[in-house]
Design a protein around this motif. Structure first.
Motif, PDB file in Angstrom:
ATOM      1  N   ALA A   1      29.817  19.146  -9.227  1.00 57.44           N
ATOM      2  CA  ALA A   1      29.833  20.026  -8.059  1.00 57.44           C
ATOM      3  C   ALA A   1      28.435  20.541  -7.737  1.00 57.44           C
ATOM      4  O   ALA A   1      28.027  20.562  -6.565  1.00 57.44           O
ATOM      5  N   VAL A   2      27.671  20.949  -8.762  1.00 56.88           N
ATOM      6  CA  VAL A   2      26.329  21.465  -8.483  1.00 56.88           C
ATOM      7  C   VAL A   2      25.381  20.342  -8.077  1.00 56.88           C
ATOM      8  O   VAL A   2      24.463  20.566  -7.267  1.00 56.88           O
ATOM      9  N   MET A   3      25.586  19.120  -8.605  1.00 53.34           N
ATOM     10  CA  MET A   3      24.777  17.997  -8.129  1.00 53.34           C
ATOM     11  C   MET A   3      25.053  17.721  -6.663  1.00 53.34           C
ATOM     12  O   MET A   3      24.129  17.474  -5.871  1.00 53.34           O
ATOM     13  N   GLN A   4      26.324  17.740  -6.273  1.00 49.30           N
ATOM     14  CA  GLN A   4      26.684  17.534  -4.873  1.00 49.30           C
ATOM     15  C   GLN A   4      25.987  18.554  -3.981  1.00 49.30           C
ATOM     16  O   GLN A   4      25.435  18.211  -2.929  1.00 49.30           O
ATOM     17  N   LEU A   5      25.982  19.817  -4.398  1.00 52.98           N
ATOM     18  CA  LEU A   5      25.332  20.853  -3.603  1.00 52.98           C
ATOM     19  C   LEU A   5      23.824  20.629  -3.554  1.00 52.98           C
ATOM     20  O   LEU A   5      23.198  20.754  -2.491  1.00 52.98           O
ATOM     21  N   ALA A   6      23.218  20.290  -4.693  1.00 53.78           N
ATOM     22  CA  ALA A   6      21.771  20.080  -4.721  1.00 53.78           C
ATOM     23  C   ALA A   6      21.343  18.929  -3.821  1.00 53.78           C
ATOM     24  O   ALA A   6      20.278  18.972  -3.191  1.00 53.78           O
ATOM     25  N   LEU A   7      22.168  17.890  -3.752  1.00 56.90           N
ATOM     26  CA  LEU A   7      21.819  16.715  -2.948  1.00 56.90           C
ATOM     27  C   LEU A   7      22.072  16.920  -1.467  1.00 56.90           C
ATOM     28  O   LEU A   7      21.524  16.186  -0.645  1.00 56.90           O
ATOM     29  N   THR A   8      22.892  17.900  -1.111  1.00 53.42           N
ATOM     30  CA  THR A   8      23.245  18.108   0.299  1.00 53.42           C
ATOM     31  C   THR A   8      22.679  19.398   0.879  1.00 53.42           C
ATOM     32  O   THR A   8      22.456  19.474   2.092  1.00 53.42           O
ATOM     33  N   GLN A   9      22.438  20.405   0.031  1.00 58.61           N
ATOM     34  CA  GLN A   9      21.849  21.666   0.509  1.00 58.61           C
ATOM     35  C   GLN A   9      20.785  22.122  -0.498  1.00 58.61           C
ATOM     36  O   GLN A   9      20.907  23.171  -1.128  1.00 58.61           O
ATOM     37  N   PRO A  10      19.734  21.338  -0.646  1.00 62.76           N
ATOM     38  CA  PRO A  10      18.748  21.608  -1.703  1.00 62.76           C
ATOM     39  C   PRO A  10      18.015  22.933  -1.560  1.00 62.76           C
ATOM     40  O   PRO A  10      17.533  23.479  -2.559  1.00 62.76           O
ATOM     41  N   ASP A  11      17.925  23.476  -0.344  1.00 63.77           N
ATOM     42  CA  ASP A  11      17.182  24.713  -0.148  1.00 63.77           C
ATOM     43  C   ASP A  11      17.836  25.911  -0.825  1.00 63.77           C
ATOM     44  O   ASP A  11      17.200  26.964  -0.964  1.00 63.77           O
ATOM     45  N   LEU A  12      19.087  25.775  -1.251  1.00 62.07           N
ATOM     46  CA  LEU A  12      19.782  26.884  -1.905  1.00 62.07           C
ATOM     47  C   LEU A  12      19.414  27.012  -3.379  1.00 62.07           C
ATOM     48  O   LEU A  12      19.742  28.021  -3.999  1.00 62.07           O
ATOM     49  N   ILE A  13      18.739  26.009  -3.927  1.00 60.08           N
ATOM     50  CA  ILE A  13      18.590  25.920  -5.386  1.00 60.08           C
ATOM     51  C   ILE A  13      17.117  25.846  -5.772  1.00 60.08           C
ATOM     52  O   ILE A  13      16.367  25.022  -5.238  1.00 60.08           O
ATOM     53  N   ARG A  14      16.722  26.696  -6.709  1.00 63.26           N
ATOM     54  CA  ARG A  14      15.369  26.626  -7.264  1.00 63.26           C
ATOM     55  C   ARG A  14      15.336  25.598  -8.388  1.00 63.26           C
ATOM     56  O   ARG A  14      14.608  24.617  -8.334  1.00 63.26           O
ATOM     57  N   ARG A  15      16.142  25.804  -9.427  1.00 63.51           N
ATOM     58  CA  ARG A  15      16.210  24.873 -10.550  1.00 63.51           C
ATOM     59  C   ARG A  15      17.669  24.556 -10.855  1.00 63.51           C
ATOM     60  O   ARG A  15      18.536  25.419 -10.722  1.00 63.51           O
ATOM     61  N   LEU A  16      17.899  23.322 -11.313  1.00 71.40           N
ATOM     62  CA  LEU A  16      19.245  22.820 -11.524  1.00 71.40           C
ATOM     63  C   LEU A  16      19.422  22.393 -12.969  1.00 71.40           C
ATOM     64  O   LEU A  16      18.580  21.667 -13.519  1.00 71.40           O
ATOM     65  N   VAL A  17      20.520  22.828 -13.602  1.00 70.89           N
ATOM     66  CA  VAL A  17      20.868  22.387 -14.952  1.00 70.89           C
ATOM     67  C   VAL A  17      22.238  21.712 -14.885  1.00 70.89           C
ATOM     68  O   VAL A  17      23.208  22.308 -14.401  1.00 70.89           O
ATOM     69  N   VAL A  18      22.306  20.480 -15.382  1.00 67.80           N
ATOM     70  CA  VAL A  18      23.554  19.710 -15.388  1.00 67.80           C
ATOM     71  C   VAL A  18      23.908  19.435 -16.839  1.00 67.80           C
ATOM     72  O   VAL A  18      23.135  18.814 -17.576  1.00 67.80           O
TER      73      VAL A  18
END
Length: 256
Positions: A92-109
């Motif tokens: 779910a967080v990968m989907q968000l990062a790939l479609t709305q990247p401006d919402l995320i500073r750093r991503l942990v999967v």
């Protein structure tokens, strides 16, 4: 909006909030210990995903749905966040990062890749359905009854966190019918193209087969700044198997 468990920063700083998204059959409170520890300098918000815990029930359970739910939570926080997701929550967080990247500073999967899997989880739904809820009063009795269908005490304890014994009659805080119907979507992947150009960390369990060497090329394509690390003694539920090691790994990445 999704139900949230907020852990306020004990010593507020300029660090952005961290939002934590659990996996299939989980709850936001699965991460309570880790969330409290990471809330030393930042607010940490753990969510219950749709069809789980105290969040709303819905007829659809796709990754665009889940990404939209998380985006709404981020919007309520007023700015960008760091984002951590485990298993289904990781997709779910990968989907968000790939479609709305401006919402995320750093991503942990945590222990999942952007691919379709053959790890069918429907047997766990059958196990939970098999639990006789009539005249059930205590979690100990629930565990004894569930042991007839599931040998692993760790899995039983995990499932039983979602059993509401205060309800009359007791009920599962998981929408089993929808999750069973939507299992092909949960096991699959959306094909979101991205890429996400921000910093990303993929944490794999050394005893898990969810992030394999053959998954690295697609991870690198979609997340070109990704680092992939492994916790050798952890399985798929790496935050439960090695909580302090997982917490330290996340902290170093977020603070670097």
């Amino acid at each position: 909006m999704l139900n949230t468990l907020v852990h306020p920063a004990r010593e507020p700083s300029d660090a952005v909030p961290l939002v934590i998204v659990h996996g299939l059959f989980g709850l936001g409170r699965n991460f309570n210990s880790i969330a409290r520890n990471l809330a030393d300098r930042r607010d940490v918000i753990a969510v219950d995903q749709r069809n789980h815990g105290d969040s709303f029930r819905a007829d659809s359970h796709t990754y665009p749905d889940m990404a939209g739910d998380i985006a709404e939570v981020i919007g309520s926080l007023g700015g960008r966040v760091d984002l951590l997701g485990h298993s289904m929550g990781g997709k779910a967080v990968m989907q968000l990062a790939l479609t709305q990247p401006d919402l995320i500073r750093r991503l942990v999967v945590a222990d999942i890749a952007p691919v379709a899997y053959g790890h069918d989880q429907s047997q766990h739904i059958r196990t939970m359905r098999a639990l006789k809820l009539t005249d059930l009063k205590t979690r100990g009795e629930a565990d004894r009854r569930l042991a007839e269908f599931e040998d692993d005490p760790g899995l039983r304890a995990f499932f039983l966190q979602s059993l509401d014994l205060k309800a009359d009659p007791p009920r599962w805080k998981i929408n089993l019918d929808v999750l069973e119907r939507e299992m092909p979507n949960i096991l699959g992947w959306t094909g979101a193209e991205g890429p996400f150009e921000g910093s990303a960390l993929f944490v794999a369990g050394g005893r898990s087969d969810y992030i394999l060497p053959e998954h690295r090329p697609v991870i690198r394509t979609l997340f070109p700044r990704a680092r992939i690390v492994k916790l050798p003694e952890a399985g798929h539920w790496l935050h439960a198997d090695q909580p302090r090691e997982f917490e330290a790994t996340v902290r170093i990445f977020l603070d670097s």
